[in-house]
Write an enzyme that holds these catalytic residues in place. Sequence first.
Site, short mmCIF file in Angstrom:
data_model
loop_
_atom_site.label_atom_id
_atom_site.label_comp_id
_atom_site.label_asym_id
_atom_site.label_seq_id
_atom_site.Cartn_x
_atom_site.Cartn_y
_atom_site.Cartn_z
CD GLU A 169 -25.04 6.63 -12.25
OE1 GLU A 169 -25.29 7.13 -11.14
OE2 GLU A 169 -23.90 6.65 -12.77
CG ASN A 211 -25.82 6.47 -19.53
OD1 ASN A 211 -25.27 5.80 -20.40
ND2 ASN A 211 -25.15 7.25 -18.69
CG HIS A 248 -17.34 4.53 -15.48
ND1 HIS A 248 -16.65 5.54 -16.10
CD2 HIS A 248 -18.61 4.97 -15.36
CE1 HIS A 248 -17.47 6.55 -16.35
NE2 HIS A 248 -18.67 6.24 -15.92
CD GLU A 277 -21.24 8.15 -17.89
OE1 GLU A 277 -20.58 7.97 -16.83
OE2 GLU A 277 -22.41 8.57 -17.89
CG ASP A 279 -13.54 5.77 -17.03
OD1 ASP A 279 -14.13 4.73 -16.67
OD2 ASP A 279 -13.75 6.87 -16.50
#
Length: 474
Positions: A169, A211, A248, A277, A279
């Site tokens: 990030e 990432n 996400h 990650e 979701d």
Amino acid sequence: MNQFSVPASATRRSPLRVATTLIAASVVAAGAAVALASSADAATTLGASAAASGRYFGAAVAANKLSDSTYVGILNREFNSVTPENEMKIDATEPSQGQFSYTNADRIVSHAKAQGMQVRGHTLAWHSQQPGWMQNMSGTALRNAMLNHVTQVATHYRGQLSAWDVVNEAFADGSSGARRDSNLQRTGNDWIEAAFRAARAADPAAKLCYNDYNTDDWSHAKTQAVYTMVRDFKSRGVPIDCVGFQSHFNSNSPYPSNYRTTLSSFAALGVDVAITELDIEGSGTAQATSYRNVVTDCIAVPRCIGITVWGIRDTDSWRSSGTPLLFDGSGNKKAAYTAALDALNGAPPTNPTTPPTTPPTTPPTSPPTSPPTTPPTGGGCTASVTLNQWNGGFTAAIRVTAGSAAVNGWAVTLTLPSGATVTNTWNAVAGGSSGTVRFANASYNPRIPAGGNTEFGFQGTGTGPSATPSCAAS
Ligand code: XIL
């Protein structure tokens, strides 16, 4: 390029599956994802289905849930990769400067190893979840502390992890395309590449990833900024192997229709891509459709090496109110689970009547809308080039598309401008490195179904090809 094997866990329940996995692992070691589909083989769990095309399906795991039998039951049954959800972060592994704490992270690694799962390390350098001592540092002292942290933690896990999210990030949201302001960024713009170099030195076998989130939509400034950084790193030899897309998704940040373009464009730079990650908030059919789309996009991109969901049951999620995962709070499979599994099993059709001496095929980049025609009769193919050119180098992604008949082998010929040299090729075999170069299918991707396509790529120095390539099918 670092490689790791497909773990045995997802396939350990029958000799047939073990044999299939060994073949898959050996072909992956040769440099590409493969498809070894047989409907009886890979259909019943996420991990086994992903492994059938040389990929993994993972979950974020919390050490304190390893005593929950429902949780562990699903983990062991369905997944063949894990990412510690918080246990490898800086505040967990170096709570006091120079004092390292690996107890909880080691518990997850031990569990994964015992199950034959691979482990993604997350994360070595990040503006968030820093211990207090680091939050209060700046300048050279912080740079050195960060590099020491990377070195110590990557050394502790040397040889045990498939990949590390080295930096997490580091870019700002919004339209600026700028780096995120942070204490690490203020140590100098080269902090990211310094972290990657330290990680490579400490653990040469782990794939090293950048990432981030909000990098899923190809049109977003943040996506383009990360792309530009990765391209620059590749051109200058900064050791980066992969890019992680957190993905996400929710109503503010939904699955973007150009997601596959994002994945394949990064892959064309010569890095693996992974969904790290995942979701997706929501429920029912809408949620299931988004899961299906994400999985379908990954399996359509040869260098999309795997998918990790950020938790197991909805109640395990960091965003539990959005019910974003594949299992409900009781551990039951949701519609999203079935959609994800079906999409994995859609990867790629192989010919079940073909003897095993025939090499397996790679997934077509866009799954054909109808089953392959039978029998293959040869016929034509076409090729198109997507070029990423920078000062002094390029990557070329070539899509090979079959005509109305399936092809059993292909070769693309193109002419490089004077001075250009091919330095690295994936998913094809180059018959030279300059001038007119013929790229033949690799042993594992000769067959393209009628109307289907496959992709290969190469990296080079100088100026990339601009002329239309020719394609010959057999
Ligand atoms: C989250 C964890 O899931 C939470 O338990 C924790 O409180 C905060 O971090 N991006 C990342 C992950 O890279 O590390 C974050 O994980 C979610 C967003």
